[in-house]
Design an enzyme around this catalytic site. Structure first.
Site, PDB file in Angstrom:
ATOM      1  N   CYS A   2       6.626  -0.260   6.774  1.00 23.63           N
ATOM      2  CA  CYS A   2       6.158   0.878   5.985  1.00 23.63           C
ATOM      3  C   CYS A   2       7.293   1.329   5.073  1.00 23.63           C
ATOM      4  O   CYS A   2       8.443   1.387   5.506  1.00 23.63           O
ATOM      5  CB  CYS A   2       5.750   2.005   6.930  1.00 23.63           C
ATOM      6  SG  CYS A   2       5.215   3.492   6.078  1.00 23.63           S
ATOM      7  N   LEU A   3       6.951   1.644   3.836  1.00 23.46           N
ATOM      8  CA  LEU A   3       7.972   2.076   2.882  1.00 23.46           C
ATOM      9  C   LEU A   3       8.641   3.376   3.337  1.00 23.46           C
ATOM     10  O   LEU A   3       9.762   3.665   2.932  1.00 23.46           O
ATOM     11  CB  LEU A   3       7.355   2.241   1.490  1.00 23.46           C
ATOM     12  CG  LEU A   3       6.865   0.930   0.860  1.00 23.46           C
ATOM     13  CD1 LEU A   3       5.993   1.215  -0.353  1.00 23.46           C
ATOM     14  CD2 LEU A   3       8.031   0.029   0.474  1.00 23.46           C
ATOM     15  N   GLN A  61       3.180  10.021   1.239  1.00 24.52           N
ATOM     16  CA  GLN A  61       4.463   9.313   1.149  1.00 24.52           C
ATOM     17  C   GLN A  61       5.252   9.706  -0.101  1.00 24.52           C
ATOM     18  O   GLN A  61       6.456   9.501  -0.158  1.00 24.52           O
ATOM     19  CB  GLN A  61       4.243   7.796   1.159  1.00 24.52           C
ATOM     20  CG  GLN A  61       3.733   7.282   2.495  1.00 24.52           C
ATOM     21  CD  GLN A  61       3.582   5.780   2.477  1.00 24.52           C
ATOM     22  OE1 GLN A  61       2.567   5.262   2.052  1.00 24.52           O
ATOM     23  NE2 GLN A  61       4.621   5.075   2.911  1.00 24.52           N
ATOM     24  N   GLY A  87       0.828  -1.198   0.000  1.00 27.30           N
ATOM     25  CA  GLY A  87       0.000   0.000   0.000  1.00 27.30           C
ATOM     26  C   GLY A  87       0.860   1.244   0.000  1.00 27.30           C
ATOM     27  O   GLY A  87       2.020   1.206   0.424  1.00 27.30           O
ATOM     28  N   HIS A 115      -3.764   1.277   7.947  1.00 29.48           N
ATOM     29  CA  HIS A 115      -2.404   1.839   7.912  1.00 29.48           C
ATOM     30  C   HIS A 115      -2.322   2.990   6.899  1.00 29.48           C
ATOM     31  O   HIS A 115      -1.799   4.065   7.216  1.00 29.48           O
ATOM     32  CB  HIS A 115      -1.427   0.702   7.551  1.00 29.48           C
ATOM     33  CG  HIS A 115       0.000   1.114   7.371  1.00 29.48           C
ATOM     34  ND1 HIS A 115       1.032   0.591   8.121  1.00 29.48           N
ATOM     35  CD2 HIS A 115       0.587   1.974   6.494  1.00 29.48           C
ATOM     36  CE1 HIS A 115       2.177   1.143   7.726  1.00 29.48           C
ATOM     37  NE2 HIS A 115       1.938   1.976   6.733  1.00 29.48           N
ATOM     38  N   GLU A 116      -2.863   2.779   5.703  1.00 29.41           N
ATOM     39  CA  GLU A 116      -2.762   3.804   4.654  1.00 29.41           C
ATOM     40  C   GLU A 116      -3.617   5.030   4.986  1.00 29.41           C
ATOM     41  O   GLU A 116      -3.208   6.160   4.751  1.00 29.41           O
ATOM     42  CB  GLU A 116      -3.162   3.238   3.286  1.00 29.41           C
ATOM     43  CG  GLU A 116      -2.294   2.085   2.790  1.00 29.41           C
ATOM     44  CD  GLU A 116      -0.806   2.310   2.895  1.00 29.41           C
ATOM     45  OE1 GLU A 116      -0.335   3.456   2.775  1.00 29.41           O
ATOM     46  OE2 GLU A 116      -0.080   1.331   3.136  1.00 29.41           O
ATOM     47  N   HIS A 131      -1.912   7.367   7.284  1.00 28.25           N
ATOM     48  CA  HIS A 131      -0.936   8.256   6.628  1.00 28.25           C
ATOM     49  C   HIS A 131      -1.581   9.591   6.242  1.00 28.25           C
ATOM     50  O   HIS A 131      -0.917  10.626   6.257  1.00 28.25           O
ATOM     51  CB  HIS A 131      -0.393   7.614   5.341  1.00 28.25           C
ATOM     52  CG  HIS A 131       0.785   6.703   5.552  1.00 28.25           C
ATOM     53  ND1 HIS A 131       1.979   7.146   6.070  1.00 28.25           N
ATOM     54  CD2 HIS A 131       0.957   5.386   5.287  1.00 28.25           C
ATOM     55  CE1 HIS A 131       2.835   6.125   6.116  1.00 28.25           C
ATOM     56  NE2 HIS A 131       2.241   5.043   5.652  1.00 28.25           N
TER      57      HIS A 131
HETATM   58 NI    NI Z   1       3.095   3.126   5.437  1.00 29.36          NI
END
Ligand code: NI
Length: 172
Positions: free
Chosen positions: A95-96, A52, A47, A137-138, A141
């Protein structure tokens, strides 16, 4: 379409609240496409949220098509909102934007998410298990929240992999 640079923890932009879209215009569609392209070239991302990649707008992409047991997605969501949640589950998340770290986070077992899709149509997703985790989670963000804020425990990914390898060696 373009692959965009992923912002990492420490970048103040990741901590800001994102603005909703009034309509799903060309800009929104392009953002969704870029999020998807950027997600696809990562090793194991499932995701990605617009902040991000440095855009403070409420857009996320979730792709669980690689999951063996229950492939789902890809979902392209504008202005996603959790309208219902129930239960609890603990998931070890990464997480990226937080490279090298994993954390155990308590998430709802089930969530209902309402959003607009790529064509501006209203959609409702009834998610459970991993999909419920990734959506939560997304969406976090979009409000400047990272999993490390909620994790009950945080692990160093390398250390964890080394321990798992040692364990596997011992069990040979
Ligand atoms: Ni993330």
């Amino acid at each position: 379409m373009a692959i965009r640079k992923i912002r990492e923890v420490g970048d103040p932009l990741l901590r800001k609240k994102s603005r909703p879209f009034d309509t799903v215009d060309e800009k929104a569609k392009e953002l969704l496409e870029d999020l998807y392209e950027t997600l696809k070239v990562t090793d194991d991302g499932v995701g990605l949220a617009a902040p991000q990649v440095g855009v403070l707008r409420r857009a996320i992409v979730v792709d669980l098509t690689m999951e063996e047991e229950n492939p789902q997605g890809p979902y392209f969501l504008i202005n996603p909102v959790i309208t219902k949640k129930s239960g609890e589950q603990v998931c070890r998340e990464g997480c990226l934007s937080v490279p090298g770290k994993l954390g155990d986070v308590i998430r709802p077992e089930k969530v209902t998410v309402e959003a607009l899709d790529k064509d501006g149509k209203k959609i409702k997703i009834k998610a459970e298990g991993l999909l419920a985790v990734v959506l939560s989670h997304e969406i976090d963000h979009l409000d400047g929240i990272l999993f490390i804020d909620k994790a009950t425990e945080i692990f160093d990914q390398e250390e964890l992999e080394r321990l798992e390898q040692e364990e596997a060696e011992r069990n040979k």
